[in-house]
Write a protein that holds these residues in place. Structure first.
Motif, short mmCIF file in Angstrom:
data_model
loop_
_atom_site.label_atom_id
_atom_site.label_comp_id
_atom_site.label_asym_id
_atom_site.label_seq_id
_atom_site.Cartn_x
_atom_site.Cartn_y
_atom_site.Cartn_z
N LYS A 3 8.85 21.63 3.55
CA LYS A 3 7.43 21.85 3.75
C LYS A 3 6.60 20.77 3.06
N VAL A 4 7.03 20.37 1.86
CA VAL A 4 6.32 19.32 1.14
C VAL A 4 6.36 18.02 1.92
N ARG A 5 7.54 17.67 2.40
CA ARG A 5 7.69 16.44 3.17
C ARG A 5 6.81 16.45 4.40
N LEU A 6 6.81 17.58 5.12
CA LEU A 6 6.01 17.66 6.33
C LEU A 6 4.52 17.55 6.03
N ALA A 11 -0.40 14.68 6.74
CA ALA A 11 -1.59 14.00 6.22
C ALA A 11 -1.80 12.65 6.90
N LEU A 12 -0.72 11.91 7.11
CA LEU A 12 -0.85 10.64 7.84
C LEU A 12 -1.27 10.88 9.29
N LEU A 189 2.59 19.76 -3.96
CA LEU A 189 2.94 20.92 -3.17
C LEU A 189 1.77 21.46 -2.36
N ARG A 190 0.53 21.18 -2.76
CA ARG A 190 -0.62 21.79 -2.12
C ARG A 190 -1.01 21.04 -0.84
N LEU A 194 -6.45 16.69 5.18
CA LEU A 194 -5.83 15.84 6.18
C LEU A 194 -4.52 16.45 6.70
N SER A 195 -3.74 17.05 5.82
CA SER A 195 -2.49 17.65 6.29
C SER A 195 -2.77 18.85 7.19
N ARG A 196 -3.81 19.62 6.89
CA ARG A 196 -4.18 20.73 7.77
C ARG A 196 -4.63 20.21 9.13
#
Length: 224
Positions: A3-6, A11-12, A189-190, A194-196
């Protein structure tokens, strides 16, 4: 850890989506409000458009390494892409082979040949990308049956056009790099804004222009 990696990848992807939305908003301002044309047509945005589109395509390739069924994902996305073609043709702004068509076909191809293309060095995929760009610039080939391969016939209109050549090579390069990304360690971890946004790339792509037009067209009528 997955999940962290994703979230980093998301975000990119979210950054690419945000820049696309800004780019299209500037186009709408030029189209509807006679804003200066340089807001949209300028060398910086011309280069940035393809740069961040390339990042998005490569990230989509990387994501194939984390999917359980690229064939199913590709088939669903292709159905969405074909529906988009039907809607945009009816609206008079046809998209014949846009980025959704490209990504869906690449996912289907990866499901078929990914086990072999992943054995090739990433440099091979990157080299094929640049060599295919050179080929597109120099070949005299054109025809109605070649537009999917980056050789559109004269007069072809598509408001979003990302043919298989050269973009599929960048997709497969991203898939190759995705194998390395699986081994990376991440501390944050949060989720971020951008990731959302990156996790909602498809609905944002499909809805942002209708929303802009729904807001801007009445405003244009009010200020005329």
């Amino acid at each position: 850890m997955g999940k962290v990696r994703l979230r980093r990848l998301d975000a990119l992807r979210g950054l690419s989506v945000a820049l696309m939305v800004i780019h299209h908003l500037l186009y709408d301002l030029v189209l509807l409000f006679d804003a200066p044309r340089w807001l949209f047509w300028n060398p910086l945005f011309a280069a940035g458009h393809y740069l961040f589109a390339g990042v998005f395509v490569a990230l989509s390739g990387m994501s194939c390494r984390f999917s359980r069924s690229n064939g199913r994902r590709g088939a669903r996305l292709l159905a969405v892409a074909m529906a988009l073609t039907a809607v945009t043709r009816a609206a008079g702004f046809p998209i014949h082979f846009g980025i959704l068509h490209l990504l869906s076909v690449c996912m289907l191809l990866y499901a078929l040949v990914g086990r072999w293309t992943d054995c090739l060095p990433a440099a091979v995929h990157a080299g094929a990308f640049f060599l295919s760009l050179l080929w597109l610039k120099t070949t005299p080939l054109r025809g109605p049956l070649l537009w999917v391969m980056g050789l559109p016939w004269p007069g072809m209109a598509s408001y979003d056009y990302f043919p298989l050549v050269p973009w599929m090579f960048l997709f497969f390069a991203g898939a190759r790099i995705g194998g390395w990304a699986r081994r990376f360690q991440f501390a944050e971890l949060r989720p971020t804004a951008l990731s959302r946004l990156g996790r909602q790339a498809l609905p944002v792509y499909l809805l942002h222009q209708p929303v802009f037009f729904a807001l801007l067209v009445p405003l244009r009528l009010m200020v005329r």
